[in-house]
Design an enzyme around this catalytic site. Sequence first.
Site, PDB file in Angstrom:
ATOM      1  CG  ASP A  68       0.945   1.931   0.499  1.00  0.00           C
ATOM      2  OD1 ASP A  68       0.216   2.700   1.142  1.00  0.00           O
ATOM      3  OD2 ASP A  68       0.816   0.681   0.532  1.00  0.00           O
ATOM      4  CG  ASP A 108      -3.084   1.128   0.567  1.00  0.00           C
ATOM      5  OD1 ASP A 108      -2.333   0.124   0.480  1.00  0.00           O
ATOM      6  OD2 ASP A 108      -2.857   2.067   1.342  1.00  0.00           O
ATOM      7  CG  ASP A 111      -1.990   5.658   1.327  1.00  0.00           C
ATOM      8  OD1 ASP A 111      -3.059   6.280   1.246  1.00  0.00           O
ATOM      9  OD2 ASP A 111      -1.773   4.768   2.185  1.00  0.00           O
TER      10      ASP A 111
HETATM   11  P1  8DG Z   1      -1.939  -3.587   2.405  1.00  0.00           P
HETATM   12  O1  8DG Z   1      -2.083  -2.205   1.899  1.00  0.00           O
HETATM   13  O2  8DG Z   1      -1.639  -4.575   1.335  1.00  0.00           O
HETATM   14  O3  8DG Z   1      -3.095  -4.006   3.246  1.00  0.00           O
HETATM   15  O4  8DG Z   1      -0.671  -3.659   3.387  1.00  0.00           O
HETATM   16  P2  8DG Z   1       0.476  -2.612   3.559  1.00  0.00           P
HETATM   17  O5  8DG Z   1       0.805  -1.958   2.265  1.00  0.00           O
HETATM   18  O6  8DG Z   1       1.585  -3.271   4.268  1.00  0.00           O
HETATM   19  O7  8DG Z   1      -0.155  -1.586   4.586  1.00  0.00           O
HETATM   20  P3  8DG Z   1      -0.430  -0.011   4.502  1.00  0.00           P
HETATM   21  O8  8DG Z   1      -1.438   0.304   5.550  1.00  0.00           O
HETATM   22  O9  8DG Z   1      -0.760   0.428   3.132  1.00  0.00           O
HETATM   23  O10 8DG Z   1       0.908   0.670   4.991  1.00  0.00           O
HETATM   24  C1  8DG Z   1       2.153   0.489   4.358  1.00  0.00           C
HETATM   25  C2  8DG Z   1       3.255   0.724   5.336  1.00  0.00           C
HETATM   26  O11 8DG Z   1       3.443   2.090   5.581  1.00  0.00           O
HETATM   27  C3  8DG Z   1       2.974   0.083   6.686  1.00  0.00           C
HETATM   28  O12 8DG Z   1       3.983  -0.846   6.967  1.00  0.00           O
HETATM   29  C4  8DG Z   1       3.064   1.164   7.691  1.00  0.00           C
HETATM   30  C5  8DG Z   1       3.751   2.299   6.951  1.00  0.00           C
HETATM   31  N1  8DG Z   1       3.285   3.614   7.300  1.00  0.00           N
HETATM   32  C6  8DG Z   1       4.142   4.615   7.663  1.00  0.00           C
HETATM   33  N2  8DG Z   1       3.440   5.752   7.927  1.00  0.00           N
HETATM   34  C7  8DG Z   1       2.140   5.454   7.706  1.00  0.00           C
HETATM   35  C8  8DG Z   1       0.946   6.221   7.804  1.00  0.00           C
HETATM   36  O13 8DG Z   1       0.970   7.387   8.141  1.00  0.00           O
HETATM   37  N3  8DG Z   1      -0.219   5.586   7.480  1.00  0.00           N
HETATM   38  C9  8DG Z   1      -0.236   4.290   7.064  1.00  0.00           C
HETATM   39  N4  8DG Z   1      -1.411   3.722   6.746  1.00  0.00           N
HETATM   40  N5  8DG Z   1       0.879   3.547   6.981  1.00  0.00           N
HETATM   41  C10 8DG Z   1       2.044   4.111   7.292  1.00  0.00           C
HETATM   42  O14 8DG Z   1       5.343   4.455   7.735  1.00  0.00           O
HETATM   43 MN    MN Z   2      -0.635  -0.688   1.300  1.00  0.00          MN
HETATM   44 MN    MN Z   3      -1.333   2.609   2.619  1.00  0.00          MN
END
Ligand code: 8DG
Ligand code: MN
Ligand code: MN
Length: 376
Positions: free
Chosen positions: A207, A205, A300
Amino acid sequence: GIQNESFIATKVSQYSCQRKTTLNNYNKKFTDAFEVMAENYEFKENEIFCLEFLRASSLLKSLPFSVTRMKDIQGLPCVGDQVRDLIEEIIEEGESSKVKEVLNDERYKAFKQFTSVFGVGVKTSEKWYRMGLRTVEEVKADKTLKLSKMQKAGFLYYEDLVSCVSKAEADAVSLIVKNTVCSFLPDALVTITGGFRRGKNIGHDIDFLITNPGPREDDELLHKVTDLWKKQGLLLYCDIIESTFVKEQLPSRQVDAMDHFQKCFAILKLYQPRVDNSTCTMSKKLGMAEVKDWKAIRVDLVITPFEQYPYALLGWTGSRQFGRDLRRYAAHERKMILDNHGLYDRRKRIFLKAGSEEEIFAHLGLDYVEPWERNA
Ligand code: 8DG
Ligand code: MN
Ligand code: MN
């Protein structure tokens, strides 16, 4: 050789926030194996064993050399009996029979498929597995299942969402997000976080963190942005969670707690001009179905008050394991409680203000770790 020995002589921390973990992983053979084991324990809701393998994986990712002999892991933290046995098996056999067993396990395979759908977690997977379902196709075909709005979107855009987001796509979406946000709040700060901020070139995703410098806050911003995208036909899915932040309330001590920011889990329609436009014209001439010229992308969006921005940035940049270790380090080594909103010093009974990520590391007595060194 000499290099490994001199490395081991410098003590390796059990906390990933005291290590540098770039994307150069010299031990992928091992860490991939650990991650399969961790995921299988996650599916079995065995948090202790899951974390044990995640910590070991993160530790091996930080080593500046490939492990080739048992001697290489001597004196390293995060290596329990289970992990040691697995390393030994991989060194000797080149692969692990335990990992192969998991990869072939009916339950693991089904959970792996189910959880690849947006909106489907371990609980839902468990339910479907008990009903005898095994594949995404079987779930799709079962018209008696009651799916959430999120899961419906997950199935509708499944192919696009399982194919990873590229850096180019992240940059394109970033422009859209910045332009839309700034059309309502010209001074707003929009920052890409998550894996892309850590230097990854693919992700599941994208962020974003959004804040407005100064005291002015706009509770309606997220609604304005998503309403505009809806009008423009760019919003495929959107779930806005309102802020639940309570001032003066102590940060949560739970290591994996969700934060209290207003946020939105969305799926955006990203138009991608077809490279081969002759196919397009051809299919139109022949009256064939329109060629799909867009991709569904998970986004996100998180809105933070300006004074909490550095804490939010640190939390949302991740990695997840890096964040867990920061909180664990704060609690166990500093008697402080860290979350995405702030840092509370339990001895002084005060919240510690920070204007940058560097200041948060300094409050914790940690050397600064750059975002691209947080790939734990
Ligand atoms: P990806 O998307 O490339 O797979 O990896 P990522 O960007 O590291 O993972 P992510 O699931 O998109 O989450 C980004 C970071 O945000 C992760 O280190 C954890 C943190 N995080 C929070 N709060 C929340 C939350 O409420 N939901 C999610 N999914 N992640 C959160 O600090
Ligand atoms: Mn992510
Ligand atoms: Mn995310």
